[in-house]
Scaffold this motif. Structure first.
Motif: not given
Length: 258
Positions: A51, A55, A71, A73, A80-83, A107, A198-199
Motif C-alpha cells: 500500500y 484510506q 490502483a 481502492t 470489500e475492496e473496490i477498485l 481512498f 477488478s478493473y
C-alpha cells in the motif's frame, strides 16, 4: 519498500511532456541547477501488493506515479475492496483531495506492479505553477488525461461483451503505461490477474478464460510472464469489431489509419 532521496530534480524523465513536475524540473535544470525544492522530495519504491496510501490516512505530501501501475481502492462498509481508479506514470494520486485540501486521503492506493512514487510537499505544486504559463498548460493537460482515463474506464465497464471488455482493458493498459505503439508491444510489468478482474468487474475465472481465447486468436502472447501484444493494429481492429464506435471514442478517425 525502498526510500531514496531525489536529487536529480526529475531531470531526464521521459514524461517531461506529460507531467508538470518533470517538465518544470527540466526548465529549472537550465535556469537554476541548484534547485532548493528538490531537497524536499523523496522517491519510494513499492512492491506489487504493497500500500502506498491508506484510506483516511492523514498526509501532507502529493504522490506522483513515476513508474509502474497503481490502483486506488475503496473499502466498503462490508469490508470489500473496490477498485475505483488506475494510476500509471505521470498520474497524481488522489488529485481531488489535493485540490480540495482535505487532510485525509479519500481512498487507499496500492501497487499493482512494482511502483516508483515521487512525494512532494503539497505547496510545491503552487510554487511550480506560479508565473509559468507552460507549467499551467501541462498541469491542465495532466488533469484532463486522468479524467479521460476515468471516462474510458467507465466505458469499459459498460461494455456488455466480456471478450471486448478485456480487449479494451488491455488497450487501456498500453495508454496508462505510456507504451510505444510499435509492434510487438511488451508490457514492462507483470499484470496480476486480480487487477484485470477488478478493473473489468469480471470474475477471475472469466478473465482467465478470455485471456486464453485471446491467446489462441493470436491477439496476445506471453514472454517470461509478461503480456505481449503482437500486433497493435490487429488489436484495434478487433476492438472496433466488438465495440461499436470505439474508434471515435478513442480519438481515431478510423481503425485503418493505425
Amino acid at each position: 519498500m525502498n526510500n531514496q532521496s531525489l536529487t536529480d530534480n526529475c531531470a531526464g524523465c521521459p514524461l517531461s511532456d506529460a507531467c508538470v513536475l518533470a517538465m518544470t524540473a527540466e526548465l529549472r535544470l537550465v535556469d537554476q541547477p541548484a534547485d532548493p525544492i528538490a531537497r524536499c522530495r523523496t522517491t519510494k519504491t513499492y512492491r506489487s501488493g504493497e500500500y502506498i496510501l491508506h484510506q483516511d490516512q492523514a498526509g501532507q505530501h502529493m504522490p506522483v506515479i513515476c513508474q509502474g501501475l497503481a490502483a486506488a481502492t475503496l473499502l466498503t462498509d462490508g469490508g470489500e475492496e473496490i477498485l475505483i481508479h488506475a494510476h500509471g506514470p505521470g498520474s497524481i494520486v488522489d488529485l481531488s483531495r489535493r485540490i480540495r485540501k482535505h487532510r485525509t486521503d479519500s481512498f487507499s492506493v496500492k501497487a499493482v506492479t512494482d511502483v516508483t512514487v515521487r512525494f512532494s510537499t503539497g505547496s510545491e505544486l503552487e510554487i511550480l505553477l506560479e508565473g509559468s504559463g507552460a507549467a499551467h498548460t501541462i498541469f491542465l493537460d495532466q488533469i484532463g488525461t486522468q479524467l479521460q482515463a476515468d471516462q474510458r474506464a467507465m466505458i469499459i465497464l459498460r461494455e456488455k461483451n466480456t471478450y471486448g471488455r478485456i480487449q479494451l482493458a488491455i488497450h487501456e493498459l498500453i495508454r496508462l503505461l505510456h507504451l510505444d505503439h510499435k509492434s510487438p508491444i511488451i508490457l514492462p510489468h507483470k499484470i496480476p490477474r486480480w487487477f484485470l478482474s477488478s478493473y473489468t468487474a469480471l470474475r477471475p475465472e472469466t478473465v482467465s478464460r478470455i485471456l486464453s481465447r485471446l491467446r489462441a486468436d493470436g491477439l496476445i502472447a506471453y514472454r517470461n510472464h509478461h503480456l505481449v501484444i503482437p500486433s497493435y493494429s490487429n488489436l484495434l481492429r478487433r476492438i472496433d469489431t466488438y465495440v461499436n464506435g470505439w474508434s471515435q471514442l478513442d480519438g481515431r478517425p478510423d481503425s485503418g489509419s493505425c
